[in-house]
Motif scaffolding. Structure first.
Motif, short mmCIF file in Angstrom:
data_model
loop_
_atom_site.label_atom_id
_atom_site.label_comp_id
_atom_site.label_asym_id
_atom_site.label_seq_id
_atom_site.Cartn_x
_atom_site.Cartn_y
_atom_site.Cartn_z
N LEU A 108 0.83 -1.20 0.00
CA LEU A 108 0.00 0.00 0.00
C LEU A 108 0.87 1.25 0.00
CD1 LEU A 108 -2.86 -0.90 2.51
CD2 LEU A 108 -2.47 -1.69 0.18
N VAL A 109 1.95 1.22 0.75
CA VAL A 109 2.87 2.36 0.79
C VAL A 109 3.53 2.55 -0.57
CG1 VAL A 109 5.03 3.19 1.81
CG2 VAL A 109 3.25 2.19 3.27
N ALA A 110 3.83 1.46 -1.29
CA ALA A 110 4.44 1.56 -2.61
C ALA A 110 3.48 2.21 -3.61
CB ALA A 110 4.86 0.18 -3.10
N MET A 111 2.19 1.87 -3.51
CA MET A 111 1.20 2.51 -4.40
C MET A 111 1.16 4.01 -4.14
SD MET A 111 -1.97 -0.15 -4.00
CE MET A 111 -1.68 -1.92 -3.94
N LEU A 112 1.13 4.39 -2.88
CA LEU A 112 1.10 5.80 -2.53
C LEU A 112 2.39 6.49 -2.99
CD1 LEU A 112 -0.20 8.23 -1.14
CD2 LEU A 112 0.78 7.42 1.03
N ALA A 113 3.52 5.82 -2.83
CA ALA A 113 4.79 6.39 -3.25
C ALA A 113 4.81 6.67 -4.75
CB ALA A 113 5.95 5.46 -2.87
N ALA A 114 4.19 5.80 -5.54
CA ALA A 114 4.13 6.01 -6.99
C ALA A 114 3.34 7.27 -7.32
CB ALA A 114 3.51 4.81 -7.67
N ILE A 115 2.25 7.51 -6.61
CA ILE A 115 1.46 8.73 -6.82
C ILE A 115 2.29 9.95 -6.44
CG2 ILE A 115 -0.56 10.02 -6.03
CD1 ILE A 115 -2.00 7.31 -5.75
N ARG A 116 2.98 9.85 -5.32
CA ARG A 116 3.82 10.97 -4.87
C ARG A 116 4.91 11.27 -5.90
NH1 ARG A 116 5.46 8.77 -0.57
NH2 ARG A 116 3.92 9.55 0.92
N GLU A 117 5.53 10.21 -6.43
CA GLU A 117 6.62 10.40 -7.38
C GLU A 117 6.14 10.97 -8.72
OE1 GLU A 117 8.24 6.51 -7.58
OE2 GLU A 117 8.98 6.55 -5.50
N GLU A 118 5.00 10.49 -9.19
CA GLU A 118 4.52 10.88 -10.51
C GLU A 118 3.78 12.22 -10.50
OE1 GLU A 118 5.17 9.53 -13.33
OE2 GLU A 118 6.14 7.69 -12.63
N PHE A 119 3.06 12.50 -9.44
CA PHE A 119 2.19 13.68 -9.40
C PHE A 119 2.54 14.67 -8.29
CE2 PHE A 119 -0.25 10.53 -11.67
CZ PHE A 119 -0.91 11.26 -12.65
N GLY A 120 3.03 14.13 -7.19
CA GLY A 120 3.19 14.94 -5.99
C GLY A 120 1.89 14.96 -5.21
N LEU A 121 2.00 15.10 -3.91
CA LEU A 121 0.84 15.21 -3.03
C LEU A 121 0.70 16.64 -2.55
CD1 LEU A 121 1.25 12.01 -0.80
CD2 LEU A 121 -0.32 12.31 -2.71
N ALA A 122 -0.53 17.13 -2.49
CA ALA A 122 -0.78 18.44 -1.91
C ALA A 122 -0.30 18.44 -0.46
CB ALA A 122 -2.26 18.78 -1.98
N PRO A 123 0.14 19.58 0.07
CA PRO A 123 0.66 19.62 1.44
C PRO A 123 -0.31 19.06 2.48
CG PRO A 123 1.15 21.67 0.31
CD PRO A 123 0.23 20.89 -0.60
N ASP A 124 -1.61 19.26 2.26
CA ASP A 124 -2.61 18.77 3.22
C ASP A 124 -3.38 17.58 2.67
OD1 ASP A 124 -3.99 20.07 1.22
OD2 ASP A 124 -5.43 21.03 2.57
N ALA A 125 -2.74 16.79 1.81
CA ALA A 125 -3.43 15.67 1.16
C ALA A 125 -4.03 14.72 2.19
CB ALA A 125 -2.48 14.91 0.25
N GLU A 126 -5.24 14.26 1.90
CA GLU A 126 -5.91 13.24 2.70
C GLU A 126 -5.63 11.89 2.05
OE1 GLU A 126 -10.36 13.38 3.92
OE2 GLU A 126 -10.25 12.07 2.16
N VAL A 127 -5.09 10.96 2.83
CA VAL A 127 -4.72 9.63 2.30
C VAL A 127 -5.39 8.57 3.17
CG1 VAL A 127 -2.86 8.07 1.66
CG2 VAL A 127 -2.51 10.55 1.51
N THR A 128 -6.36 7.86 2.58
CA THR A 128 -7.22 6.93 3.31
C THR A 128 -7.06 5.51 2.80
OG1 THR A 128 -8.89 8.68 3.53
CG2 THR A 128 -9.61 6.42 3.97
N THR A 129 -7.14 4.55 3.68
CA THR A 129 -7.37 3.18 3.26
C THR A 129 -8.53 2.59 4.05
OG1 THR A 129 -6.42 0.97 2.86
CG2 THR A 129 -5.75 2.09 4.88
#
Length: 409
Positions: A108-129
């Motif tokens: 799950l962390v790897a999936m999130l890391a791919a989004i962070r690497e490709e797009f970047g996360l907003a400073p206050d991004a909400e990340v839910t599972t």
């Protein structure tokens, strides 16, 4: 993630979108939904696009849980290619299923890391599972939190063992409440508990006990959904055979009122017909992204996406999904370009469910007349109407589907 897919026009093999869909990209909120279709067992009421290990046994390694994260990562990279180089920091990420937490936390962390690497996360991004209570422990939760997750949603459904048995839920009563404490200890800022009311054999007191248990656990968000008996499910078959009684709409309405009273008394405030939060910050921003017609990319088997008025959906089966990505083509099976009128109607359908309601200027002449009748009947709030919005009263929430039908005419 519903199991049925609509008809639609073909999608180019590279997944490219019409130019008009990309216009204004980045000016609208953007999020990711990641669908994890695996379940340990199939719940009797579930109609989602999910699979147990037994159901996937003939599909081989291509559909296995062990290789699933790399398939999701491949689709995230495809999304970057399709959407271009526009700056597009992701405001919300939501992992749903299925049971995402059947996968190792590192996946799950790897999936999130791919989004962070490709797009970047907003400073206050909400990340839910989402998570089933029995599928996590303190170590797993700590690994998720360290990897960037800050919100978690546990499927509690009920506090009563006999109700859980009817739903084919297999967690131990009391375990969801313990999970809330474990998530807080791991550093999760926001925690949700999902409840279901209207299960055959559930009494008003059973429902009150579930609410009391959920409230007592101290989440900052509670979702309460009426049970929908879907055709083709094991629960529907049991009701059809007369093994279980069907619960009528009046019972559902009574249970909703019980929920509203209990949650409001405990300091929660409704912000969508089926959702209550203890603060503004506790609201699920990812779901608000859906309800307000923003942009999102849905990755995974059967996942739906929406960008700039274009909606598309992926192949349902994990094997077909993985095969498409392995061959370097989009897993999307079909898409539709939403006409302006359809977008207007969808805005009414979805925004009316929110506490803020929908703008009256979305309504046509017949809809405005219906809104006036609804206001007179006590279904819409007078102060919101005076401010130019159609917003439901408590009685209006009980009749939301009927109100919406009238307003979109």
């Amino acid at each position: 993630m519903p199991s049925a897919l609509p008809d639609g026009e073909p999608v180019p093999s590279d997944g490219s979108l019409p130019a008009h869909a990309l216009k204004g990209l980045g000016e609208r909120p953007f999020g990711f939904y990641l669908h994890v279709p695996y379940c340990a067992t199939r719940c009797g009421y579930c109609d989602f696009n999910t699979y147990t290990a037994t159901e996937l046994r003939s599909s081989g390694a291509v559909a296995s849980q062990e290789t699933y994260a790399q398939n999701l990562v491949a689709e995230v990279r495809l999304a970057r290619s399709v959407l271009g180089a526009v700056e597009l920091p992701v405001r919300t990420v939501f992992l749903g299923g299925g049971t995402p937490t059947l996968l190792p936390a590192r996946d799950l962390v790897a999936m999130l890391a791919a989004i962070r690497e490709e797009f970047g996360l907003a400073p206050d991004a909400e990340v839910t599972t989402e998570a089933n209570p029995e599928s996590v422990d303190p170590h797993y939760l700590a690994e998720l939190r360290e990897g960037g997750f800050n919100r978690i949603s546990f499927g509690m459904q009920s506090a009563r063992p006999h109700v859980l048995r009817v739903l084919d839920r297999h967690h131990t009563p009391g375990r969801p409440e313990a999970c809330v404490a474990e998530a807080r200890a791991a550093g999760f800022e926001h925690v949700n508990l999902d409840l279901i009311y209207g299960t055959p054999g559930e009494s008003d007191d059973d429902w009150r006990a579930s609410l009391e248990a959920a409230i007592g656990a101290g989440p900052d968000h509670v979702s309460a959904y009426s049970l929908i008996v879907e055709d083709g499910t094991r629960l529907a078959a049991r009701i059809r055979r007369g093994e279980l009684p069907m619960v009528d709409d009046d019972v559902h309405a009574d249970r909703y009122l019980i929920a509203e009273q209990a949650l409001t008394a405990a300091g929660y405030h409704w912000y969508e017909v089926s959702n209550w939060a203890s603060s503004e910050a506790g609201r699920c921003r990812h779901n608000e992204l859906y309800w307000t017609g923003a942009d999102w990319w849905g990755a995974g088997p059967g996942a739906h996406s929406h960008v700039g008025g274009v909606r598309w959906w992926n192949a349902k089966h994990p094997a077909a999904y993985a095969q498409a990505l392995a061959e370097g083509r989009t897993p999307a099976l079909g898409r539709e370009v939403l006409p302006a009128e359809d977008q207007r109607v969808e805005r009414i359908l979805l925004e009316l469910r929110l506490v803020e309601g929908c703008p009256l200027d979305l309504l046509g002449p017949a809809g405005l007349r219906a809104a006036e009748r609804a206001l007179a009947d006590g279904l819409l709030r007078a102060e919101a109407y005076a401010a130019g919005r159609a917003a439901l009263t408590l009685r209006g929430r009980l009749l939301a589907d009927a109100v919406v039908r009238d307003l979109v005419d």
